[in-house]
Write an enzyme that holds these catalytic residues in place. Structure first.
Site, short mmCIF file in Angstrom:
data_model
loop_
_atom_site.label_atom_id
_atom_site.label_comp_id
_atom_site.label_asym_id
_atom_site.label_seq_id
_atom_site.Cartn_x
_atom_site.Cartn_y
_atom_site.Cartn_z
N ALA A 63 0.87 -1.17 0.00
CA ALA A 63 0.00 0.00 0.00
C ALA A 63 0.91 1.23 0.00
CB ALA A 63 -0.88 -0.02 1.25
N GLY A 102 0.61 -5.09 0.69
CA GLY A 102 -0.58 -5.04 -0.17
C GLY A 102 -0.31 -5.58 -1.55
N GLU A 105 -0.81 -9.20 -1.16
CA GLU A 105 -2.25 -9.44 -0.98
C GLU A 105 -3.01 -9.29 -2.29
OE1 GLU A 105 -2.16 -6.58 2.32
OE2 GLU A 105 -3.32 -8.06 3.43
N GLU A 125 4.44 -5.87 6.87
CA GLU A 125 3.70 -4.85 7.62
C GLU A 125 4.10 -4.81 9.10
OE1 GLU A 125 2.50 -6.85 5.36
OE2 GLU A 125 0.84 -5.97 4.25
N1 T1G Z 1 4.68 3.35 0.10
C1 T1G Z 1 5.17 4.57 -0.24
N2 T1G Z 1 6.48 4.80 -0.58
C2 T1G Z 1 7.30 3.75 -0.55
C3 T1G Z 1 6.87 2.45 -0.19
C4 T1G Z 1 5.49 2.27 0.13
N3 T1G Z 1 4.98 1.09 0.44
N4 T1G Z 1 7.94 1.62 -0.26
C5 T1G Z 1 8.99 2.38 -0.65
N5 T1G Z 1 8.61 3.64 -0.82
C6 T1G Z 1 9.47 4.75 -1.26
C7 T1G Z 1 10.60 5.03 -0.28
O1 T1G Z 1 10.15 5.88 0.75
C8 T1G Z 1 11.63 5.68 -1.18
O2 T1G Z 1 11.19 7.01 -1.39
C9 T1G Z 1 11.44 4.94 -2.51
O3 T1G Z 1 10.13 4.36 -2.45
C10 T1G Z 1 12.46 3.83 -2.72
O4 T1G Z 1 12.40 3.02 -1.55
C11 T1G Z 1 -2.72 -2.95 3.26
C12 T1G Z 1 -1.01 -1.80 5.00
C13 T1G Z 1 10.28 -2.03 -1.74
C14 T1G Z 1 12.17 -3.25 -0.63
O5 T1G Z 1 6.45 -2.24 3.94
O6 T1G Z 1 10.65 -2.37 1.89
O7 T1G Z 1 0.93 -2.74 2.26
O8 T1G Z 1 13.23 8.16 -0.45
O9 T1G Z 1 14.76 3.50 -0.83
O10 T1G Z 1 16.01 0.13 -1.05
O11 T1G Z 1 -1.65 -4.83 4.07
O12 T1G Z 1 11.17 0.31 -0.25
O13 T1G Z 1 13.04 7.73 -2.91
O14 T1G Z 1 11.51 9.42 -1.81
O15 T1G Z 1 13.41 1.64 0.23
O16 T1G Z 1 15.15 -0.44 -3.38
C15 T1G Z 1 3.93 -2.74 3.03
C16 T1G Z 1 8.24 -1.00 2.13
C17 T1G Z 1 3.27 -1.41 3.15
C18 T1G Z 1 7.46 -2.25 1.80
C19 T1G Z 1 12.59 -1.23 -2.03
N6 T1G Z 1 5.11 -2.66 2.20
N7 T1G Z 1 9.27 -0.75 1.14
O17 T1G Z 1 13.78 -0.94 -1.34
O18 T1G Z 1 14.20 1.44 -2.16
S1 T1G Z 1 1.89 -1.45 4.23
C20 T1G Z 1 6.30 -2.38 2.75
C21 T1G Z 1 10.45 -1.45 1.16
C22 T1G Z 1 0.77 -2.41 3.41
C23 T1G Z 1 -1.39 -3.62 3.39
C24 T1G Z 1 -0.40 -2.88 4.20
C25 T1G Z 1 11.49 -0.99 0.17
C26 T1G Z 1 11.60 -1.90 -1.06
P1 T1G Z 1 12.32 8.15 -1.66
P2 T1G Z 1 13.76 2.41 -0.97
P3 T1G Z 1 14.90 0.01 -2.02
#
Ligand code: T1G
Length: 676
Positions: A63, A102, A105, A125
């Site tokens: 998400a 998400g 999912e 998450e």
């Molecule tokens: N939402 C918004 N921005 C995100 C994002 C996300 N989910 N994931 C990464 N970014 C932005 C990050 O802030 C950075 O921004 C850029 O993307 C590159 O990220 C309903 C509630 C995917 C492994 O927890 O683990 O889904 O600094 O530097 O090292 O059940 O990003 O460039 O402006 O980390 O290559 C669940 C979180 C969300 C994954 C890539 N998903 N992301 O790593 O790049 S909650 C996560 C990561 C959810 C549902 C629930 C990593 C990555 P900027 P990065 P990277």
């Protein structure tokens, strides 16, 4: 189709494509576009099946975390997933990169899943203090069983596509370079087959002992966190005979509790703070970086060896210099031993050990550093030794080489001043053990060039460090805030607290250990003047008696052969001796006073650091303490925690004990402001 979603027809297959850099987060425009794409496919009689795929580096990585806390625009992710699942034409998820949260999912809402071998799939998450709130806790157990569901949701680490195939989370592996074609072919193959929706399946009954063992281990591993237990409860709900709808309702309820809680706000804060820390205010993100092909490390001791491993593990060759062959051999021997220990645990292949060791060039000849593009000094923590080394470096290092000191306290400007190239000098403060701790304080000298700073910050990411820019002051950010904590903790000993009480309060707060446990681990003799006749404080008295901590079997605590600590009667005597010499009366000290004197003073120091611009932002200070000292991530770091405590309460606590409150802290408290 407008926005991030487009569709492509491939005869009887409709491909719905997301292009929402950087990670295809499932923001409102993506969800709305996917909904429109599905409607297009369902309305077109010539379309027999659909594929959902993403352009760019990854399938949906979750998400859009930036949307949290805002009004959710329709369709919400759970609704979109239900729409996919209800489609009477099969939908295939084509996965590459990291299908996370998400994203995972959404793939589970599809009828089939195909992934490239390099893909990873997971539900992290819990690392944001949350749980998969779009059906993940109910679909994963039904599709792949409780054990893997517990692993994925309550620990949050992704699994490989191969493992996902083994457990049934995906149906097929695609060729690494033929995902789109393979997904279209797979969709055509299954076009006439409607699998039983996951929501209609029953979860295989798990082994109760295995679940109990997992819960016990998880509770220990995640002491103080709320989210892991909530994830486990949701997964158990999927296996307790409840209907899918009941499970979804329970998941939603638990998700909202976590989403509204302080812990998730703290963990989401750190997620973004860690990434923000990599940015240097006032320096263009596309500034040309210096090319670092080879790194030189001066000193093959504990720090030099650990520092070298960071680069070797990232494939950067290292020239390591020592004064004596014996020290050089010992140092390189420790590096090899560490790699072999990792290989023994299956974390490295034997050939990777040889590859790393093959890229290490040990030498006694200081002039060999002339071939290096970055040289990191990691020797004795005295200014005269540093100045001597940087004078020599100035004479032999190639033009444009970056010269860094691993000093943890000393003045980088003073060191830079002995060279004719202060613009190429900065600090790289690694935390011990340097090959393990993620934090790197990058100390910007008054004359450090922007491209030098940017080069080191980028290199930090390459060696998997979390880097924070610090200014030149005593102790930079982390150790500077450690000082008031240690000073006040020692004063509390004089007034009646015991080491074990103070440590207990800190551990209960969520720290991995308290100030005295930390001192015994690091070494009570660190920074000691080494004159056993000069006894000016409790630490001197302990050090003079050889109570140097765990390494000598006794420090603030006594240790058995397994290094289990017990309170020391001798230490209590020493404290009593000092107390009576200082004419202090022992008094009852509350846990609250310990928190106020040791943690509020840290926040106050953090405010001074910000006032003096020794940190770019308050969230950088939080990152330092999370990654350098084990501050509990569910409290978001000292400055975030102060915001949640209330700055007025922090100021009142400090003033109650007569501390001088930093102007920035006082003004924020008065104006109702926050640090973050
Ligand atoms: N939402 C918004 N921005 C995100 C994002 C996300 N989910 N994931 C990464 N970014 C932005 C990050 O802030 C950075 O921004 C850029 O993307 C590159 O990220 C309903 C509630 C995917 C492994 O927890 O683990 O889904 O600094 O530097 O090292 O059940 O990003 O460039 O402006 O980390 O290559 C669940 C979180 C969300 C994954 C890539 N998903 N992301 O790593 O790049 S909650 C996560 C990561 C959810 C549902 C629930 C990593 C990555 P900027 P990065 P990277």
């Amino acid at each position: 189709m407008t926005g991030p979603i487009t569709t492509e027809r491939h005869e009887d297959i409709l491909v719905i494509i997301s292009n929402n850099p950087p990670v295809n987060a499932l923001g409102a425009a993506v969800r709305q576009g996917l909904d429109a794409g599905l409607k297009e496919g369902l309305a077109d009689a010539s379309i027999k099946a659909m594929v959902i795929r993403c352009d760019g580096r990854t399938f949906f990585a979750g998400a859009d975390i930036t949307e949290f806390g805002q009004a959710m625009q329709e369709p919400g992710l759970p609704t979109l997933i239900e729409i996919i699942e209800a489609s009477d034409k099969p939908v295939v998820a084509a996965i590459h990169g990291t299908a996370l949260g998400g994203g995972c999912e959404t793939a589970l809402g599809c009828h089939y899943r195909i992934a490239v071998p390099s893909a990873k799939i997971g539900t992290p998450e819990v690392k944001l203090g949350l749980l998969p709130g779009a059906g993940g806790t109910q679909r994963i157990p039904r599709l792949a069983g409780v054990p893997i569901a517990l692993e994925l949701t309550a620990k949050g680490d992704p699994i490989s596509a191969k493992k996902a195939l083994e457990v049934g989370l995906i149906d097929r592996l695609a060729g690494e370079d033929s995902l789109v074609a393979d997904a279209i072919a797979f969709a055509r193959e299954v076009a006439a087959v409607r699998p039983l929706p996951i929501a209609s399946r029953k979860t295989a009954t798990p082994d109760p002992d295995a679940v109990a063992a997992f819960k016990k281990d998880n509770a220990k591993r995640f002491r103080g966190f709320d989210a892991p237990a909530a994830n486990i409860a949701c997964v158990e709900k999927a296996a307790d005979g409840s209907t899918f709808e009941e499970g979804i309702a329970f998941e939603r309820q638990e998700f909202m509790k976590l989403m509204m809680g302080v812990q998730s706000a703290a963990q989401r804060h750190i997620f973004f703070a860690e990434r923000q820390a990599a940015k240097i205010d006032g320096v263009a993100s596309d500034i040309a970086l210096r090319d670092i092909k080879r790194v030189g490390v001066i000193g093959a001791g504990t720090m030099g060896g650990g520092i070298s491993m960071n680069f070797l593990s990232a494939g950067v060759p290292v020239t390591i210099v020592e004064m004596q062959q014996e020290a050089l051999d010992r140092g390189t021997g420790v590096i090899r031993k560490n790699y072999e220990a990792s290989a023994a645990k299956g974390r490295l292949k034997p050939e990777q050990v040889e590859q790393a060791m093959g890229a290490l060039k040990p030498t006694l000849d200081f002039a060999d550093l002339a071939e290096c593009d970055l040289i990191i000094e990691a020797v004795y923590e005295t200014m005269e030794v540093k100045k001597e080394i940087f004078t020599k470096l100035d004479a032999i290092a190639k033009p444009g080489a970056i010269l860094a000191s691993n000093t943890s306290y000393l003045n980088i400007d003073e060191i830079a001043a002995v060279t004719a190239r202060p613009q190429d000098v900065l600090g790289m403060h690694f935390f011990s053990p340097a090959n393990v701790m993620k934090l790197l304080e990058v100390v910007r000298g008054a004359k450090t060039a922007d491209d030098v700073l940017a080069t080191v910050m980028a290199l930090a990411k390459k060696i998997k460090k979390v880097a924070v820019v610090a200014g030149v002051c005593h102790g930079f950010i982390g150790n500077r805030m450690l000082m008031p904590r240690q000073v006040e903790a020692n004063k509390l000993l004089m007034e009646g607290a015991t080491p074990e009480q103070i440590d207990r309060v800190h551990v209960a707060f969520g720290m991995p250990m308290g100030p005295f446990q930390m001192s015994d681990l690091a070494g009570v003799d660190i920074g000691w003047h080494r004159d056993p006749t000069r006894i000016e404080n409790i630490r001197d008295a302990l050090a003079a008696e050889g109570r140097w901590g765990q390494k000598t079997g006794k420090g603030f605590y006594d240790y058995d052969e397994k290094r289990n600590p017990t309170p020391s009667a001798r230490v209590a005597e020493i404290i009593e001796e000092f107390r009576s010499k200082s004419n202090l009366q022992k008094r009852e000290i509350s846990d609250e006073e310990i928190i106020e004197k040791t943690l509020y003073t840290m926040v106050n120091e953090g405010a001074l650091i910000l006032e003096e611009k020794m940190a770019q932002r308050a969230s950088d200070i939080d990152v330092v303490w999370i990654y350098g000292y084990g501050w509990p991530v569910y409290r978001g770091g000292p400055m975030f925690w102060a915001d949640t405590e209330g700055l007025k309460k922090i100021v009142a606590g400090l003033e109650k004990h007569g501390f001088k409150v930093a102007e920035l802290l006082k003004s924020k408290a008065e104006s109702g402001g926050r640090f973050n």
